[in-house]
Design an enzyme around this catalytic site. Structure first.
Site, PDB file in Angstrom:
ATOM      1  N   LYS A 138      -0.396 -30.143 -39.762  1.00 15.12           N
ATOM      2  CA  LYS A 138      -0.756 -30.094 -41.177  1.00 15.12           C
ATOM      3  C   LYS A 138      -1.605 -31.299 -41.574  1.00 15.12           C
ATOM      4  O   LYS A 138      -2.551 -31.175 -42.368  1.00 15.12           O
ATOM      5  CB  LYS A 138       0.514 -30.029 -42.039  1.00 15.12           C
ATOM      6  CG  LYS A 138       1.229 -28.688 -41.957  1.00 15.12           C
ATOM      7  CD  LYS A 138       2.549 -28.705 -42.704  1.00 15.12           C
ATOM      8  CE  LYS A 138       3.241 -27.356 -42.625  1.00 15.12           C
ATOM      9  NZ  LYS A 138       4.583 -27.343 -43.231  1.00 15.12           N
ATOM     10  N   GLN A 181       9.318 -31.472 -45.121  1.00 15.14           N
ATOM     11  CA  GLN A 181       9.488 -30.619 -43.947  1.00 15.14           C
ATOM     12  C   GLN A 181      10.969 -30.309 -43.737  1.00 15.14           C
ATOM     13  O   GLN A 181      11.825 -31.176 -43.864  1.00 15.14           O
ATOM     14  CB  GLN A 181       8.916 -31.324 -42.712  1.00 15.14           C
ATOM     15  CG  GLN A 181       8.938 -30.486 -41.460  1.00 15.14           C
ATOM     16  CD  GLN A 181       8.069 -29.248 -41.547  1.00 15.14           C
ATOM     17  OE1 GLN A 181       6.993 -29.290 -42.120  1.00 15.14           O
ATOM     18  NE2 GLN A 181       8.536 -28.148 -40.998  1.00 15.14           N
ATOM     19  N   ASP A 207       4.232 -26.734 -51.924  1.00 14.67           N
ATOM     20  CA  ASP A 207       4.877 -25.869 -50.936  1.00 14.67           C
ATOM     21  C   ASP A 207       5.723 -24.792 -51.614  1.00 14.67           C
ATOM     22  O   ASP A 207       6.289 -23.930 -50.953  1.00 14.67           O
ATOM     23  CB  ASP A 207       5.749 -26.714 -49.999  1.00 14.67           C
ATOM     24  CG  ASP A 207       6.037 -26.014 -48.673  1.00 14.67           C
ATOM     25  OD1 ASP A 207       5.239 -25.149 -48.280  1.00 14.67           O
ATOM     26  OD2 ASP A 207       7.054 -26.350 -48.028  1.00 14.67           O
TER      27      ASP A 207
END
Length: 282
Positions: free
Chosen positions: A55, A99, A122
């Site tokens: 990413k 994450q 996200d």
């Protein structure tokens, strides 16, 4: 019936990232501010480390600055919340990616809720889920958002269609169902307690497999002409759908890899630039 056409997520994602890079460059030129995505990782899970690094690399290629915060595996929920609160208050950070998984000792929901909604690129907070559910401005969960963009690219209009979502996770199954409902599909959620899963799937015009069980959905479960979106990813590059047999019955199908996966990251980058644009008034 001929084989299903492949829904090429790799090619579409490449175009989205190119458009995103242009938007990022334009924003930087107008405002002097480069979009910045902060990634936060607890521990050193090898798959997560690799994913975060990927990413970061994609971000740089799209003209997005990347700031990585690596926390030890023993980080407490309160410590993680403190880090996320600081990043939320930092005007030089426009998007935050936490994450997961983060370890069983961490209250994942509490951690997600420490991310400011305007920086939740996200799409993991309750505010983002509410926005998706009510059709309000906000950021979609990246995989569901990517799936909707992929359906649009292949002229799949969910209106009036029967959509079956297999899986009910907070960041994939549930939100993709709400996005499909918002586009006037009739949505059925299936899960581990669903009786006679095959019979439910056979009624679907659109199938979204998002449960994390290899080849759970078989070709015989697919209604002829259905659109099959495989959002599962299992060891060995195996999806939740038995690809070869499903392709014989579907009209459109996503490959694994190369279907939904690239769209997830492209959506993350596009939403980061959108967040930076809103926050800078650019």
């Amino acid at each position: 019936m001929s084989q299903a056409r492949l829904m090429d997520g790799t090619g579409l994602a490449r175009r989205i990232v190119e458009e995103t890079a242009k938007r990022a460059a334009d924003l930087t030129e107008r405002t002097g501010v480069a979009p910045c995505l902060a990634t936060v990782l607890v521990g050193e899970d090898p798959a997560s480390v690799t994913y975060v690094r990927m990413k970061q690399n994609r971000s740089r290629k799209a003209g997005i600055e990347s700031r990585h915060v690596a926390l030890p595996a023993g980080t407490t929920t309160d410590e993680l919340i403190g880090t996320l609160t600081e990043l939320s208050a930092d005007p030089t950070v426009h998007g935050i990616l936490l994450q997961h998984p983060m370890g069983h000792h961490i209250d994942e929901r509490a951690a997600f809720e420490a991310i400011a909604p305007e920086k939740d690129v996200d799409g993991v907070t309750l505010a983002s889920f509410s926005a998706m559910s009510f059709g309000l401005p906000g950021f979609a969960s990246c995989t569901p958002g990517g799936i909707m963009r992929l359906l649009d690219e292949y002229d799949v209009d969910p209106a009036g269609k029967r959509a079956v979502v297999v899986g009910r996770s907070a960041i994939l199954g549930k939100p993709v169902g709400m996005l499909l409902l918002g586009r006037d599909a009739t949505v059925t959620y299936c899960h581990s307690r669903t009786a006679d899963l095959s019979s439910v799937v056979r009624e679907a015009d659109i199938v979204v497999a998002a449960v994390g069980r290899p080849r759970l959905i078989r070709g015989e479960d697919i209604k002829p002409g259905a659109v099959v979106v495989d959002a599962g990813y299992n060891p060995g590059n195996i999806g939740d759908v038995d690809f070869d047999s499903a392709r014989e019955r579907a009209s459109l199908i996503t490959p694994v890899p190369g279907g939904v996966g690239p769209m997830t990251i492209a959506t993350l980058l596009a939403q980061t630039v959108e967040a930076a644009t809103r926050q800078t008034g650019g």
